[in-house]
Design a protein around this motif. Sequence first.
Motif, PDB file in Angstrom:
ATOM      1  N   LEU A  40      -2.767   8.283  -2.934  1.00 37.71           N
ATOM      2  CA  LEU A  40      -1.627   7.719  -2.195  1.00 37.71           C
ATOM      3  C   LEU A  40      -1.368   6.282  -2.644  1.00 37.71           C
ATOM      4  O   LEU A  40      -0.221   5.892  -2.871  1.00 37.71           O
ATOM      5  CB  LEU A  40      -1.915   7.741  -0.687  1.00 37.71           C
ATOM      6  CG  LEU A  40      -1.682   9.062   0.049  1.00 37.71           C
ATOM      7  CD1 LEU A  40      -2.393   9.068   1.397  1.00 37.71           C
ATOM      8  CD2 LEU A  40      -0.183   9.309   0.248  1.00 37.71           C
ATOM      9  N   LYS A  68       2.433   6.860  -3.330  1.00 34.60           N
ATOM     10  CA  LYS A  68       2.996   8.049  -2.696  1.00 34.60           C
ATOM     11  C   LYS A  68       3.241   7.824  -1.204  1.00 34.60           C
ATOM     12  O   LYS A  68       2.647   6.928  -0.607  1.00 34.60           O
ATOM     13  CB  LYS A  68       2.048   9.239  -2.891  1.00 34.60           C
ATOM     14  CG  LYS A  68       1.924   9.672  -4.351  1.00 34.60           C
ATOM     15  CD  LYS A  68       0.985  10.845  -4.522  1.00 34.60           C
ATOM     16  CE  LYS A  68       0.990  11.320  -5.981  1.00 34.60           C
ATOM     17  NZ  LYS A  68       0.072  12.478  -6.181  1.00 34.60           N
ATOM     18  N   VAL A  97       4.114   9.895   2.761  1.00 35.47           N
ATOM     19  CA  VAL A  97       4.172  11.100   3.591  1.00 35.47           C
ATOM     20  C   VAL A  97       4.993  10.742   4.828  1.00 35.47           C
ATOM     21  O   VAL A  97       4.740   9.712   5.460  1.00 35.47           O
ATOM     22  CB  VAL A  97       2.758  11.543   4.030  1.00 35.47           C
ATOM     23  CG1 VAL A  97       2.832  12.761   4.944  1.00 35.47           C
ATOM     24  CG2 VAL A  97       1.880  11.829   2.818  1.00 35.47           C
ATOM     25  N   HIS A 156       7.840  -1.517   1.356  1.00 33.21           N
ATOM     26  CA  HIS A 156       7.805  -0.047   1.363  1.00 33.21           C
ATOM     27  C   HIS A 156       7.634   0.498   2.779  1.00 33.21           C
ATOM     28  O   HIS A 156       8.239   1.515   3.132  1.00 33.21           O
ATOM     29  CB  HIS A 156       6.704   0.443   0.428  1.00 33.21           C
ATOM     30  CG  HIS A 156       7.091   0.365  -1.015  1.00 33.21           C
ATOM     31  ND1 HIS A 156       7.094   1.460  -1.845  1.00 33.21           N
ATOM     32  CD2 HIS A 156       7.524  -0.675  -1.779  1.00 33.21           C
ATOM     33  CE1 HIS A 156       7.500   1.090  -3.057  1.00 33.21           C
ATOM     34  NE2 HIS A 156       7.767  -0.199  -3.041  1.00 33.21           N
ATOM     35  N   LEU A 187      -1.145   1.958   3.291  1.00 33.87           N
ATOM     36  CA  LEU A 187      -2.496   2.065   2.734  1.00 33.87           C
ATOM     37  C   LEU A 187      -2.566   1.254   1.447  1.00 33.87           C
ATOM     38  O   LEU A 187      -1.692   1.365   0.583  1.00 33.87           O
ATOM     39  CB  LEU A 187      -2.839   3.527   2.430  1.00 33.87           C
ATOM     40  CG  LEU A 187      -2.702   4.526   3.586  1.00 33.87           C
ATOM     41  CD1 LEU A 187      -3.160   5.912   3.123  1.00 33.87           C
ATOM     42  CD2 LEU A 187      -3.493   4.083   4.805  1.00 33.87           C
ATOM     43  N   ALA A 195       4.816   7.960   9.580  1.00 36.88           N
ATOM     44  CA  ALA A 195       4.844   7.898   8.114  1.00 36.88           C
ATOM     45  C   ALA A 195       3.587   7.204   7.592  1.00 36.88           C
ATOM     46  O   ALA A 195       2.980   6.383   8.277  1.00 36.88           O
ATOM     47  CB  ALA A 195       6.081   7.143   7.641  1.00 36.88           C
ATOM     48  N   VAL A 196       3.219   7.576   6.372  1.00 37.35           N
ATOM     49  CA  VAL A 196       2.107   6.950   5.650  1.00 37.35           C
ATOM     50  C   VAL A 196       2.634   6.570   4.269  1.00 37.35           C
ATOM     51  O   VAL A 196       3.261   7.394   3.603  1.00 37.35           O
ATOM     52  CB  VAL A 196       0.922   7.927   5.507  1.00 37.35           C
ATOM     53  CG1 VAL A 196      -0.200   7.295   4.700  1.00 37.35           C
ATOM     54  CG2 VAL A 196       0.422   8.383   6.862  1.00 37.35           C
ATOM     55  N   VAL A 197       2.395   5.321   3.868  1.00 39.54           N
ATOM     56  CA  VAL A 197       2.909   4.840   2.592  1.00 39.54           C
ATOM     57  C   VAL A 197       1.775   4.178   1.810  1.00 39.54           C
ATOM     58  O   VAL A 197       1.148   3.241   2.306  1.00 39.54           O
ATOM     59  CB  VAL A 197       4.040   3.812   2.834  1.00 39.54           C
ATOM     60  CG1 VAL A 197       4.496   3.200   1.526  1.00 39.54           C
ATOM     61  CG2 VAL A 197       5.215   4.469   3.545  1.00 39.54           C
ATOM     62  N   GLY A 198       1.501   4.671   0.618  1.00 37.95           N
ATOM     63  CA  GLY A 198       0.532   4.028  -0.265  1.00 37.95           C
ATOM     64  C   GLY A 198       1.241   2.973  -1.111  1.00 37.95           C
ATOM     65  O   GLY A 198       2.399   3.146  -1.482  1.00 37.95           O
ATOM     66  N   SER A 199       0.528   1.869  -1.409  1.00 43.38           N
ATOM     67  CA  SER A 199       1.177   0.795  -2.169  1.00 43.38           C
ATOM     68  C   SER A 199       0.150   0.105  -3.052  1.00 43.38           C
ATOM     69  O   SER A 199      -0.955  -0.209  -2.619  1.00 43.38           O
ATOM     70  CB  SER A 199       1.798  -0.210  -1.191  1.00 43.38           C
ATOM     71  OG  SER A 199       2.417  -1.281  -1.884  1.00 43.38           O
TER      72      SER A 199
END
Lengths: 353, 353
Positions: free
Chosen positions: A287, A292, A294, B160, B267, B293-297
């Motif tokens: 992620l 990425k 979700v 994001h 994250l 929501a979950v956002v990787g960065s």
Amino acid sequence: MKAIVIRRGETTPVLVEKPRPAPGEGEALVRTLRVGVDGTDHEVLLGAHGGFPEGEDHLVIGHEAVGVVVDPNGTSLAEGDVVVPTVRRPPNGPNEYFERGEPDMAPEGQYHERGISGAHGFMAEYFTSPEWSLVEVPPELAELGFLVEPISITVKAMEHARASRSAFEWSPESALVLGNGSLGLLTLAMLRGEFERLYCLGRRDRPDPTISIIEDLGGTYVDSRETPVSEVPAVHEGMDLVYEATGYAKHAFESIRALAPNGVAALLGVPEPWTFEVDGGALHRELVLQNKAVVGSVNSNARQFERAVDTLDGLPDRFLDDLVTGVYGLDEFERTFAEDDTTIKTAVELATR
Amino acid sequence: MKAIVIRRGETTPVLVEKPRPAPGEGEALVRTLRVGVDGTDHEVLLGAHGGFPEGEDHLVIGHEAVGVVVDPNGTSLAEGDVVVPTVRRPPNGPNEYFERGEPDMAPEGQYHERGISGAHGFMAEYFTSPEWSLVEVPPELAELGFLVEPISITVKAMEHARASRSAFEWSPESALVLGNGSLGLLTLAMLRGEFERLYCLGRRDRPDPTISIIEDLGGTYVDSRETPVSEVPAVHEGMDLVYEATGYAKHAFESIRALAPNGVAALLGVPEPWTFEVDGGALHRELVLQNKAVVGSVNSNARQFERAVDTLDGLPDRFLDDLVTGVYGLDEFERTFAEDDTTIKTAVELATR
């Protein structure tokens, strides 16, 4: 009037007589034309989702309706207008989410859902509904108006998915829809044009009507028994979008593996609690290092219903013919709830005009 | 010139002599002032993250730099300009991500990271860097310029995270930062004003300098040994934002439980693979029914560095004084890499002007 209800303690809908409702202030009276059936209805019947109106022993089911205004009752609607009702209603007077037109974002306790939770649905010869909840549909779309609600669900999910990718230049090309039920197929049809390469996952043998629809839409059928979701990038390609419409909880996590870098997974299923192992370290790492996202999405609001009307208007006739496998009158309404491999989308017809 | 490097097979940095680099076309020569150290550097030293430049037996470490232009070399920079370099460089000629100013969104294989992966870093008396990668800093911020890179990481993550909530009216009030390391504390300071109620999670006993900083910033310290992340809503409140800066994989999943409806988890940690059990059904259901929501960065681009310069300028002096616990010359550079409970943020000083 006649209504199709589920009674407390039962799992099969029955036809009953109920008084015709009288519209309150700001409400119109609508004669119901058709009401579609989806997976949520089946969960409601099984008691896995939703709940009865307070103090009542039954719930009028159905939340995908189209009807004709018979009494505008002082609203700006006119007799004969074809309308589709949104689903959520404020439970105890208006709250901020309804006031700003975003009841779809209201947290639990701040909404009822007609036909699902706490409020009667639309599978009756007449229903009343507030003016703000009734979205006009061109008369020529009346027969298929029951598809506006499910389409609006994807309109909202895609708004949220795209928003999550709006902080950078995102030019998605590939999309994988998980689930070849009616929502999955509607979504696949909606994503044509926006995505160059479409995939749809199911677990059916050929020949199968849903596989035919997937391929008629130019999509690639992915059999999950041969290609698990997490192996889709190895077998096909990493997906810019994964749209989950299976309610299978492992798909929520496998979707992350199926994404291309910078991709987004939109989750729409509503599974029950289920504990299982995941490689949480690898998922977390992926992620982050691949940017990425979700996004979970539920319900939809009137603005999204309006967009859904336009979307419905643009879907190919042949697809819609193949999708709707049965429309049944009240004398055979039980057929609407069939669950077999030849049934895709069905509706009950309560009136023809 | 002197440089601090990690050699293949070793886990402790050493001071070596290297030739002063000569700027290529479009590059300026920069005299390094200070270079900060963060968790990624420690992972690079341990070999858990990153990699050596091709064919070389060592890597100049350091990616959080500030310096002074000594040879503009035909670029639009001027001698004496204080600059901070971004981290990613194209590995084999430019690619689309670099061309559009979004190298932070480049997938693996399409970037090197200076001081981390495939390219020498900035912990040397001089470095060269392309004009597009050098972000100007007001001279009065030169001493703290090494904080621009970590601040830019949060600028990007928050862009994001906010984008993911931009499809509806989101008015966040509560934020939980997971991790009381230097990035967690910088983030907490950055979120002041934007969020009414701030929480920061760690696992330290009082008295502790990070807990003092959290409380000086008006935040509430959450001891994860008493209150696990998933119990934060029961003990405190559901969080509109969770910002994960621990690299602890279970936090990625527990964050979902810690969110209020319509919340987002950003994250940023990069854990190793680790398999464990989750209630995947409940997490999936909650993501959907509560529109979470979950956002990787990862990483950040020059535009985000520019925003970070402004952000740095707005942080309270007292906070910055407390955050930076040590700046060490080359004669005692080893102290920069100390990891104990009194060390928060450190930097090596290679020149004072």
